[in-house]
Design a protein around this motif. Structure first.
Motif, PDB file in Angstrom:
ATOM      1  N   ARG A  10       0.834  -1.206   0.000  1.00 31.61           N
ATOM      2  CA  ARG A  10       0.000   0.000   0.000  1.00 31.61           C
ATOM      3  C   ARG A  10       0.870   1.258   0.000  1.00 31.61           C
ATOM      4  NH1 ARG A  10      -3.038   0.129   5.021  1.00 31.61           N
ATOM      5  NH2 ARG A  10      -1.359   1.459   5.675  1.00 31.61           N
ATOM      6  N   GLU A  11       1.912   1.249   0.824  1.00 32.89           N
ATOM      7  CA  GLU A  11       2.811   2.410   0.891  1.00 32.89           C
ATOM      8  C   GLU A  11       3.593   2.578  -0.411  1.00 32.89           C
ATOM      9  OE1 GLU A  11       3.123   4.848   3.150  1.00 32.89           O
ATOM     10  OE2 GLU A  11       1.391   3.953   4.138  1.00 32.89           O
ATOM     11  N   ASP A  13       2.541   1.747  -3.402  1.00 36.10           N
ATOM     12  CA  ASP A  13       1.581   2.322  -4.344  1.00 36.10           C
ATOM     13  C   ASP A  13       1.381   3.808  -4.073  1.00 36.10           C
ATOM     14  OD1 ASP A  13       1.243  -0.117  -5.579  1.00 36.10           O
ATOM     15  OD2 ASP A  13      -0.644  -0.579  -4.550  1.00 36.10           O
ATOM     16  N   ASN A  14       1.297   4.158  -2.806  1.00 38.79           N
ATOM     17  CA  ASN A  14       1.112   5.550  -2.416  1.00 38.79           C
ATOM     18  C   ASN A  14       2.278   6.412  -2.917  1.00 38.79           C
ATOM     19  OD1 ASN A  14       0.147   7.856  -1.191  1.00 38.79           O
ATOM     20  ND2 ASN A  14       0.856   7.283   0.852  1.00 38.79           N
ATOM     21  N   CYS A  17       2.328   6.749  -6.780  1.00 34.68           N
ATOM     22  CA  CYS A  17       1.269   7.604  -7.337  1.00 34.68           C
ATOM     23  C   CYS A  17       1.539   9.089  -7.146  1.00 34.68           C
ATOM     24  CB  CYS A  17      -0.074   7.237  -6.708  1.00 34.68           C
ATOM     25  SG  CYS A  17      -0.696   5.640  -7.253  1.00 34.68           S
ATOM     26  N   ARG A  18       2.462   9.415  -6.291  1.00 41.80           N
ATOM     27  CA  ARG A  18       2.767  10.822  -6.023  1.00 41.80           C
ATOM     28  C   ARG A  18       3.577  11.438  -7.156  1.00 41.80           C
ATOM     29  NH1 ARG A  18       4.981  10.739   0.174  1.00 41.80           N
ATOM     30  NH2 ARG A  18       3.078   9.936   1.136  1.00 41.80           N
TER      31      ARG A  18
END
Length: 58
Positions: A10-11, A13-14, A17-18
């Motif tokens: 999840r991190e 992906d986070n 995406c930035r």
């Protein structure tokens, strides 16, 4: 360990995406990867110990 892996993904992906400098993104992902390994290591060690105990019994 599944929770640790899920949080790591999840991190990742986070971060991916930035919108940010590519070099910064690479450094953040590497730091996250290292932290992920450190969190998993004690569990992997315990699993290895348990597997060795099981082998001895069989």
């Amino acid at each position: 360990m599944a929770d640790i892996d899920f949080e790591y993904e999840r991190e990742c992906d986070n971060i991916n995406c930035r919108t940010m400098d590519v070099n910064l993104k690479i450094r953040l992902l590497e730091k996250l990867k290292q932290h992920h390994r450190q969190r998993r290591e004690p569990y992997l060690q315990q699993l290895a110990i348990l597997q060795e105990r099981i082998r001895r019994v069989c």
